[in-house]
Enzyme design. Sequence first.
Site, PDB file in Angstrom:
ATOM      1  N   ASN A  11       0.853  -1.191   0.000  1.00  0.00           N
ATOM      2  CA  ASN A  11       0.000   0.000   0.000  1.00  0.00           C
ATOM      3  C   ASN A  11       0.894   1.249   0.000  1.00  0.00           C
ATOM      4  O   ASN A  11       1.701   1.440   0.909  1.00  0.00           O
ATOM      5  CB  ASN A  11      -0.889  -0.047   1.252  1.00  0.00           C
ATOM      6  CG  ASN A  11      -1.855   1.101   1.298  1.00  0.00           C
ATOM      7  OD1 ASN A  11      -1.501   2.230   0.975  1.00  0.00           O
ATOM      8  ND2 ASN A  11      -3.080   0.840   1.708  1.00  0.00           N
ATOM      9  N   HIS A  49       0.910   6.021   1.974  1.00  0.00           N
ATOM     10  CA  HIS A  49       1.685   6.821   2.927  1.00  0.00           C
ATOM     11  C   HIS A  49       2.796   7.609   2.256  1.00  0.00           C
ATOM     12  O   HIS A  49       3.263   8.614   2.789  1.00  0.00           O
ATOM     13  CB  HIS A  49       2.193   5.928   4.050  1.00  0.00           C
ATOM     14  CG  HIS A  49       1.080   5.104   4.634  1.00  0.00           C
ATOM     15  ND1 HIS A  49       0.122   5.655   5.443  1.00  0.00           N
ATOM     16  CD2 HIS A  49       0.725   3.814   4.431  1.00  0.00           C
ATOM     17  CE1 HIS A  49      -0.768   4.718   5.744  1.00  0.00           C
ATOM     18  NE2 HIS A  49      -0.424   3.594   5.143  1.00  0.00           N
ATOM     19  N   HIS A  67      -5.556   3.747  -1.987  1.00  0.00           N
ATOM     20  CA  HIS A  67      -6.891   4.136  -1.500  1.00  0.00           C
ATOM     21  C   HIS A  67      -7.167   5.580  -1.912  1.00  0.00           C
ATOM     22  O   HIS A  67      -6.514   6.501  -1.420  1.00  0.00           O
ATOM     23  CB  HIS A  67      -6.899   3.988   0.035  1.00  0.00           C
ATOM     24  CG  HIS A  67      -8.217   4.255   0.678  1.00  0.00           C
ATOM     25  ND1 HIS A  67      -8.422   4.099   2.030  1.00  0.00           N
ATOM     26  CD2 HIS A  67      -9.405   4.682   0.179  1.00  0.00           C
ATOM     27  CE1 HIS A  67      -9.669   4.415   2.335  1.00  0.00           C
ATOM     28  NE2 HIS A  67     -10.283   4.781   1.226  1.00  0.00           N
ATOM     29  N   ARG A 124      -6.898  12.919   0.627  1.00  0.00           N
ATOM     30  CA  ARG A 124      -5.843  13.348   1.556  1.00  0.00           C
ATOM     31  C   ARG A 124      -4.483  12.743   1.207  1.00  0.00           C
ATOM     32  O   ARG A 124      -3.463  13.275   1.597  1.00  0.00           O
ATOM     33  CB  ARG A 124      -6.208  13.022   2.998  1.00  0.00           C
ATOM     34  CG  ARG A 124      -6.123  11.553   3.331  1.00  0.00           C
ATOM     35  CD  ARG A 124      -6.335  11.320   4.805  1.00  0.00           C
ATOM     36  NE  ARG A 124      -7.707  11.571   5.200  1.00  0.00           N
ATOM     37  CZ  ARG A 124      -8.304  10.957   6.225  1.00  0.00           C
ATOM     38  NH1 ARG A 124      -7.624  10.101   6.965  1.00  0.00           N
ATOM     39  NH2 ARG A 124      -9.544  11.211   6.528  1.00  0.00           N
ATOM     40  N   THR A 151      -8.509   3.542   8.021  1.00  0.00           N
ATOM     41  CA  THR A 151      -9.772   2.806   7.966  1.00  0.00           C
ATOM     42  C   THR A 151      -9.940   2.043   9.274  1.00  0.00           C
ATOM     43  O   THR A 151      -9.301   1.030   9.499  1.00  0.00           O
ATOM     44  CB  THR A 151      -9.755   1.832   6.763  1.00  0.00           C
ATOM     45  OG1 THR A 151      -9.227   2.528   5.637  1.00  0.00           O
ATOM     46  CG2 THR A 151     -11.145   1.345   6.443  1.00  0.00           C
ATOM     47  N   GLU A 162     -11.419  -9.080   2.496  1.00  0.00           N
ATOM     48  CA  GLU A 162     -10.160  -8.776   3.177  1.00  0.00           C
ATOM     49  C   GLU A 162     -10.498  -8.634   4.657  1.00  0.00           C
ATOM     50  O   GLU A 162     -11.303  -7.784   5.043  1.00  0.00           O
ATOM     51  CB  GLU A 162      -9.532  -7.491   2.634  1.00  0.00           C
ATOM     52  CG  GLU A 162      -8.228  -7.172   3.364  1.00  0.00           C
ATOM     53  CD  GLU A 162      -7.379  -6.112   2.699  1.00  0.00           C
ATOM     54  OE1 GLU A 162      -7.447  -5.956   1.459  1.00  0.00           O
ATOM     55  OE2 GLU A 162      -6.628  -5.431   3.422  1.00  0.00           O
ATOM     56  N   HIS A 212      -4.042  -4.527   7.468  1.00  0.00           N
ATOM     57  CA  HIS A 212      -4.152  -3.387   8.371  1.00  0.00           C
ATOM     58  C   HIS A 212      -3.261  -3.568   9.591  1.00  0.00           C
ATOM     59  O   HIS A 212      -3.473  -4.481  10.394  1.00  0.00           O
ATOM     60  CB  HIS A 212      -5.583  -3.091   8.837  1.00  0.00           C
ATOM     61  CG  HIS A 212      -5.801  -1.612   9.041  1.00  0.00           C
ATOM     62  ND1 HIS A 212      -5.297  -0.952  10.123  1.00  0.00           N
ATOM     63  CD2 HIS A 212      -6.388  -0.681   8.266  1.00  0.00           C
ATOM     64  CE1 HIS A 212      -5.602   0.325  10.026  1.00  0.00           C
ATOM     65  NE2 HIS A 212      -6.256   0.522   8.901  1.00  0.00           N
TER      66      HIS A 212
HETATM   67  N1  PXP Z   1      -6.086  -3.016   3.651  1.00  0.00           N
HETATM   68  C1  PXP Z   1      -7.021  -2.054   3.738  1.00  0.00           C
HETATM   69  C2  PXP Z   1      -8.394  -2.370   3.236  1.00  0.00           C
HETATM   70  C3  PXP Z   1      -6.712  -0.774   4.240  1.00  0.00           C
HETATM   71  O1  PXP Z   1      -7.660   0.170   4.312  1.00  0.00           O
HETATM   72  C4  PXP Z   1      -5.395  -0.508   4.636  1.00  0.00           C
HETATM   73  C5  PXP Z   1      -5.031   0.854   5.151  1.00  0.00           C
HETATM   74  O2  PXP Z   1      -5.148   1.785   4.156  1.00  0.00           O
HETATM   75  C6  PXP Z   1      -4.435  -1.530   4.526  1.00  0.00           C
HETATM   76  C7  PXP Z   1      -4.822  -2.782   4.056  1.00  0.00           C
HETATM   77  C8  PXP Z   1      -3.013  -1.333   4.911  1.00  0.00           C
HETATM   78  O3  PXP Z   1      -2.916  -1.028   6.263  1.00  0.00           O
HETATM   79  P1  PXP Z   1      -1.556  -0.502   6.856  1.00  0.00           P
HETATM   80  O4  PXP Z   1      -1.204   0.741   6.124  1.00  0.00           O
HETATM   81  O5  PXP Z   1      -1.857  -0.293   8.293  1.00  0.00           O
HETATM   82  O6  PXP Z   1      -0.533  -1.592   6.625  1.00  0.00           O
END
Ligand code: PXP
Length: 248
Positions: free
Chosen positions: A10, A13, A46, A52, A104, A154, A197
């Site tokens: 992801n 960030h 996302h 943002r 989330t 998920e 997450h």
């Molecule tokens: N999966 C989903 C559906 C998410 O919303 C997020 C956070 O954006 C992640 C995975 C990844 O989470 P993290 O950034 O805490 O590893």
Amino acid sequence: MSDKLRLGVNIDHVATLRNARGGTTPDPIRAAKLAEAAGADGITAHLREDRRHIRDADIEALMEALETPLNFEMAATQEMQEIALRHKPHAVCIVPEKREERTTEGGLEVAGDDNRLATYIEPLAAAGSRVSLFIAPDEAQVRASARIGAAVIELHAGTYTDLHNEGRHAERDAELARIVEMSALAHSLGLEVHAGHGLSYETVGPVAAIPEIMELNIGHFLIGESVFVGLEAAIKEMRALMDAARAS
Ligand code: PXP
């Protein structure tokens, strides 16, 4: 069930950091390409309603640049549905979204909203995207996801990782047991199972070891760790921990 557990990285960030200065660096597309080269099996981004972090132009650029599948996370709004139908990403992951939250925070309420969601996801699936629902490891949510025809769920690993980080190990283990149980149930109902997450080097192993889970989506920890060791090394270490847990 597949032995190969996929890693989706992801990159939200990286975009958060870029937007903090309002400029063009660090570039999330560059991070995505680097992640692919380091062994990511897919990229997750996302597009939040308030933009943002990831912006519309980032999604366009990712669709152009990626060699691996894009997992496009979005809220179940009409605007997002139109964007997803325009780009037709490999996967669309529907997440709940509240403007004031930092990330989330909870899973999607599928059980209480199944008629609306069934109608909502139908055109996305018809356009060729694999529709995933981001849900808590809860039986009613898993069953409702299967009922409305989602291809993937998920499982929200955030409660498990929070409990670990707070040192509440008995409760953490109970939450992990729920993830194990719900993975098996979802698989038996024909759903492909993913999780994500809050996962880190410390918490990834027990989740990676669950045989029904086919993909982990990880962002915040990897991007944070990359400040110290670089993105490539962070992804390679995560990949190695996932593979070791899977093999054990
Ligand atoms: N999966 C989903 C559906 C998410 O919303 C997020 C956070 O954006 C992640 C995975 C990844 O989470 P993290 O950034 O805490 O590893």
